[in-house]
Design an enzyme around this catalytic site. Structure first.
Site, PDB file in Angstrom:
ATOM      1  N   GLY A 190       0.825  -1.207   0.000  1.00  0.00           N
ATOM      2  CA  GLY A 190       0.000   0.000   0.000  1.00  0.00           C
ATOM      3  C   GLY A 190       0.855   1.250   0.000  1.00  0.00           C
ATOM      4  O   GLY A 190       2.080   1.184   0.101  1.00  0.00           O
ATOM      5  N   GLU A 237      -0.302   2.616   6.948  1.00  0.00           N
ATOM      6  CA  GLU A 237      -0.440   3.650   5.917  1.00  0.00           C
ATOM      7  C   GLU A 237      -1.204   4.865   6.422  1.00  0.00           C
ATOM      8  O   GLU A 237      -0.899   6.004   6.061  1.00  0.00           O
ATOM      9  CB  GLU A 237      -1.117   3.073   4.667  1.00  0.00           C
ATOM     10  CG  GLU A 237      -0.301   2.018   3.932  1.00  0.00           C
ATOM     11  CD  GLU A 237       1.067   2.504   3.489  1.00  0.00           C
ATOM     12  OE1 GLU A 237       1.245   3.722   3.309  1.00  0.00           O
ATOM     13  OE2 GLU A 237       1.989   1.668   3.351  1.00  0.00           O
ATOM     14  N   ASP A 256      12.723   9.817  13.119  1.00  0.00           N
ATOM     15  CA  ASP A 256      11.333   9.828  12.645  1.00  0.00           C
ATOM     16  C   ASP A 256      10.580  11.058  13.155  1.00  0.00           C
ATOM     17  O   ASP A 256       9.371  11.156  12.995  1.00  0.00           O
ATOM     18  CB  ASP A 256      10.613   8.544  13.045  1.00  0.00           C
ATOM     19  CG  ASP A 256      10.533   8.369  14.554  1.00  0.00           C
ATOM     20  OD1 ASP A 256      11.113   9.204  15.284  1.00  0.00           O
ATOM     21  OD2 ASP A 256       9.882   7.413  15.005  1.00  0.00           O
ATOM     22  N   VAL A 258       9.894  11.857  16.098  1.00  0.00           N
ATOM     23  CA  VAL A 258       9.091  11.552  17.288  1.00  0.00           C
ATOM     24  C   VAL A 258      10.081  11.207  18.397  1.00  0.00           C
ATOM     25  O   VAL A 258      10.996  10.413  18.183  1.00  0.00           O
ATOM     26  CB  VAL A 258       8.147  10.360  17.030  1.00  0.00           C
ATOM     27  CG1 VAL A 258       7.419   9.958  18.305  1.00  0.00           C
ATOM     28  CG2 VAL A 258       7.147  10.697  15.923  1.00  0.00           C
TER      29      VAL A 258
HETATM   30 ZN    ZN Z   1       5.367   2.997   5.265  1.00  0.00          ZN
END
Ligand code: ZN
Length: 422
Positions: A190, A237, A256, A258
């Site tokens: 995806g 996703e 990331d 975070v």
């Molecule tokens: Zn990903």
């Protein structure tokens, strides 16, 4: 650890200047990078978006849960070439249920309290509902179905998102999360667009998932996708769609953005044994990489958590680039104000936690019966000869999922779909 605004702008640049090889599991970051290279204005948009995001995060300490649940209206566009690809409503309901479990930390495989990373697990206070109102205010099942001549779709041309190319146009992405379900080329699971792309790329906003990894019944797990059979491709996703990056920052020990996820050297697959790769990067620590995070690449049954910091970053997106979702009527906030047709009935709220109100103006009150039927057509509950409306129904004992409410008054039989999500 994020130190200041300048630092993470540099981080963005460094991150995107390292076009590392991507495997085929998820192409969201690769596509994001490509768009940014082709469109300098997008880079500036991303910078602006990140500044707003980090300011919002600083103003909202993650130790304080808001207590306010944000519910995102979802439309699922099934684009199918074969009958098998035209997945069932039940498979779609199963995906919505999984999302509501994962994002609310109600997943059955959440970490036990004695796990070293339990303290980082978080209820993001984000939920999902299948839309009951389309962009024109008409009633909808929240599902569209489009027959296509395309045997499979590619992330490179994005055809699945355009009716003129054999796909289906998205609904207003400022009001809905668009989820396309189709067959994808290769073994790509995806891909998603990021919030910062919404302004420049409105018509492509949303998430595409291959039907073999959507939900946990029907075609989920078929055709070699066994390890992706629990519906967590969508969890991952939608994490991107709400501005999360991969746990490894798409670089060697990358960031990331975070601060409570552990640095990872690179992506992880299958299901590592905990603790995995202790001290693999500066800051990873003796407990190793947080491979069980939804933003890694491990098997569906191996991933089990978002952190509080990730939850905050997603809620920042819902108070930033995706703020307009908060006022969407897609899940029927305006429902109570509607005029009720003489021959119909209304259900509010829908989805619900099991308690909802049914209202109608049908006249033959002494004969009205209401039945609750599951997706297999089995009658579960019956309420007979109801005397007055609104009528309060309590189905708290039923498991999460989709059901039908059938109302009959002797001559008329009406059916509506409900969704229970606790
Ligand atoms: Zn990903």
């Amino acid at each position: 650890m994020i130190k200041n605004t300048l630092f993470f702008i540099v981080l963005i640049f460094v991150s995107f200047s390292h076009l590392i090889a991507q495997n085929n599991k998820c192409s969201s970051v690769k596509l994001h990078e490509q768009r940014m290279m082709e469109d300098p204005s997008l880079f500036s948009q991303i910078q602006k978006s990140e500044i707003v995001t980090q300011k919002w995060i600083l103003d909202h300490p993650k130790t304080n849960k808001s207590g306010q649940i944000i519910t995102i209206p979802v439309v699922v566009h099934v684009v199918y070439n074969t009958i098998v690809e035209n997945i069932s409503d039940a498979q779609i309901f199963s995906q919505i249920e999984i999302l509501n479990q994962d994002f609310r930390l109600k997943n059955t495989n959440s970490l036990p309290t004695n796990h070293p990373y339990y303290q980082f697990t978080a209820d993001t206070e984000i939920e999902f509902c299948l839309a009951i109102k389309d962009p024109f205010g008409n009633s909808t099942s929240g599902i569209t179905r489009t027959k296509t001549n395309e045997v499979s779709f590619s992330d490179a041309d994005d055809k699945v998102k355009y009716g003129i190319k054999g796909g289906k146009d998205n609904w207003d992405p400022t009001k809905y999360l668009n989820l396309w379900v189709c067959n994808l080329k290769g073994d790509l699971l995806g891909y998603a667009t990021f919030p910062s792309e919404l302004t420049n790329y409105k018509s492509s906003d949303g998430v595409v998932i291959r039907h073999q990894t959507f939900g946990n019944i029907g075609t989920a797990g078929s055709e070699g996708f066994t390890v992706n059979s629990i519906g967590r491709t969508a969890t991952h996703e939608i994490g991107h769609w709400l501005n999360l990056n991969h746990i490894w920052g798409d670089a060697n020990c990358g960031d990331d953005l975070v601060d409570d996820t552990k640095p990872s050297k690179t992506e992880n697959y299958d299901c590592p044994t905990f603790p995995f790769n202790p001290n693999s990067c500066s800051g990873t620590g003796d407990n190793g990489e947080m491979f069980m995070n939804y933003m890694d690449y491990v098997n569906d049954d191996c991933m089990s958590m978002f952190t509080a910091g990730q939850g905050l970053r997603m809620r920042a997106a819902l108070n930033g680039d995706r703020k307009s979702l908060l006022t969407s009527n897609g899940c029927g906030k305006a429902f109570l104000n509607e005029v009720i047709d003489a021959n119909s009935f209304t259900i509010y709220p829908n989805p619900s936690k099991g308690s909802f109100e049914i209202n109608t103006q049908l006249k033959n009150l002494e004969t009205i019966n209401i039945e609750i039927v599951n997706l297999l057509g089995e009658k579960l509950v019956k309420f007979s000869t109801i005397q007055s409306f609104p009528y309060q129904v309590n189905l708290n004992d039923l498991p999460n999922g989709g059901y039908f409410v059938k109302m009959t008054d002797g001559s008329i039989s009406l059916t509506q779909k409900i969704f229970i999500s606790k």
